[in-house]
Motif scaffolding. Structure first.
Motif, PDB file in Angstrom:
ATOM      1  N   LEU A 190       1.509   1.664   4.421  1.00 21.57           N
ATOM      2  CA  LEU A 190       0.904   2.549   3.417  1.00 21.57           C
ATOM      3  C   LEU A 190       0.002   2.098   3.152  1.00 21.57           C
ATOM      4  O   LEU A 190      -0.307   0.992   3.431  1.00 21.57           O
ATOM      5  CB  LEU A 190       2.353   1.524   2.284  1.00 21.57           C
ATOM      6  CG  LEU A 190       3.096   1.986   1.738  1.00 21.57           C
ATOM      7  CD1 LEU A 190       4.427   1.596   2.896  1.00 21.57           C
ATOM      8  CD2 LEU A 190       3.763   0.580   0.950  1.00 21.57           C
ATOM      9  N   LEU A 244       4.395   8.750  -1.851  1.00 20.46           N
ATOM     10  CA  LEU A 244       5.399   7.828  -1.044  1.00 20.46           C
ATOM     11  C   LEU A 244       6.112   9.089  -1.229  1.00 20.46           C
ATOM     12  O   LEU A 244       8.121   9.315  -0.804  1.00 20.46           O
ATOM     13  CB  LEU A 244       5.335   6.898  -1.886  1.00 20.46           C
ATOM     14  CG  LEU A 244       6.825   6.090  -1.736  1.00 20.46           C
ATOM     15  CD1 LEU A 244       6.603   5.864  -0.379  1.00 20.46           C
ATOM     16  CD2 LEU A 244       6.878   5.238  -3.062  1.00 20.46           C
ATOM     17  N   ALA A 255       8.391   0.852  -2.837  1.00 18.21           N
ATOM     18  CA  ALA A 255       8.382   1.364  -1.016  1.00 18.21           C
ATOM     19  C   ALA A 255      10.202   1.334  -0.766  1.00 18.21           C
ATOM     20  O   ALA A 255      11.094   2.687  -0.514  1.00 18.21           O
ATOM     21  CB  ALA A 255       7.174   1.629  -0.122  1.00 18.21           C
TER      22      ALA A 255
END
Length: 268
Positions: free
Chosen positions: A198, A207, A261
């Motif tokens: 990330l 994402l 995430a």
């Protein structure tokens, strides 16, 4: 029960509990001495449920009834009982969450064993804030992450603040402290994981694009609170990924980013 009344804050029998507010001291002492501190009755019970063994209990009379069954389960483990004033002199802070316990630190897990069967893992690079670390573990447990790997310089998941923030789920999510960083990312790739870091960057994909790929095995790598992932780590990752932001905001706190995430990349 093996009750021992404390009358002297310098009692050598309670050395496990001295200076708990000295973070640097405790980070050195606890792993070296093979212990960690479980704080609050809820966390203590979760530690025992996870198979961890107490070496002693530490509490005021007020909390004896709440822990009666647990103390009875470990009749040979000493329970040190004292006034709030004496306990505060020993630990350096006022105990308002119930009892403490000094626990034997569990044996480290092998990386191969943790990866076996895992499909979603989190990898943390140099996360040094215990609050963030505990929050990441809590999100991992809630959102389907099978294991957490931490770099050599990461904070200790078994430090009492990290345990408390995680609500004790650090006991249920398998974790491994890596020793050869970041080159051990290759071990994940060899095991079939796509390694995604990330990070903001021109080459980062959004994402939702990563999520749409539905990788069978995925490792999400999150970086330190200030600078994010190092270039050496990004160079070894298969790709970099970013959470799309509205104008004027470039990033989230690492704990918040982890939750986003984990949720987006979860498996149904």
């Amino acid at each position: 029960m093996s009750i021992h009344r404390l009358v002297d804050p310098a009692d050598p029998r309670v050395s496990d509990y001295t200076s708990l507010t000295d973070t640097q001291l405790r980070r050195r002492r606890e792993p070296a001495e093979g212990l960690y501190i479980a704080e609050s009755t809820k966390v203590l019970r979760r530690a025992v449920d996870a198979g961890h063994t107490p070496r002693s209990f530490f509490l005021t009379d007020k909390w004896l009834p709440d822990l009666q069954d647990l103390l009875d389960s470990f009749p040979d483990v000493p329970a040190y009982v004292g006034t709030e004033h004496i306990l505060e002199q020993i630990t350096g802070f006022h105990l308002h969450r119930g009892a403490l316990a000094a626990m034997d630190r569990p044996r480290p897990l092998a990386l191969a064993d943790v990866l076996n069967g895992a499909r979603r893992i989190a990898v943390l690079e140099d996360i040094v804030d215990h609050t963030n670390l505990g929050a990441i573990f809590r999100s991992a447990a809630a959102l389907g992450v099978d294991a957490v790997l931490i770099s050599p310089r990461c904070a200790d998941p078994l430090y009492r603040r990290a345990i408390r923030v995680s609500m004790g789920v650090v006991f249920q999510v398998p974790w491994v402290r890596l020793t050869d960083w970041p080159t051990q990312l290759a071990d994940l790739q060899d095991a079939g994981f796509v390694v995604a870091g990330l990070a903001l960057g021109e080459r980062s994909v959004d994402l939702d694009e990563l999520s749409a790929a539905r990788h069978e095995r995925l490792a999400l790598v999150l970086g330190t609170e200030g600078d994010g992932l190092t270039q050496a780590t990004l160079d070894l990752a298969d790709q970099s990924v970013q959470i799309p932001m509205r104008a004027g905001v470039d990033s989230l706190n690492v704990a918040a980013a982890s939750a986003v995430a984990f949720w987006e990349c979860r498996l149904s």
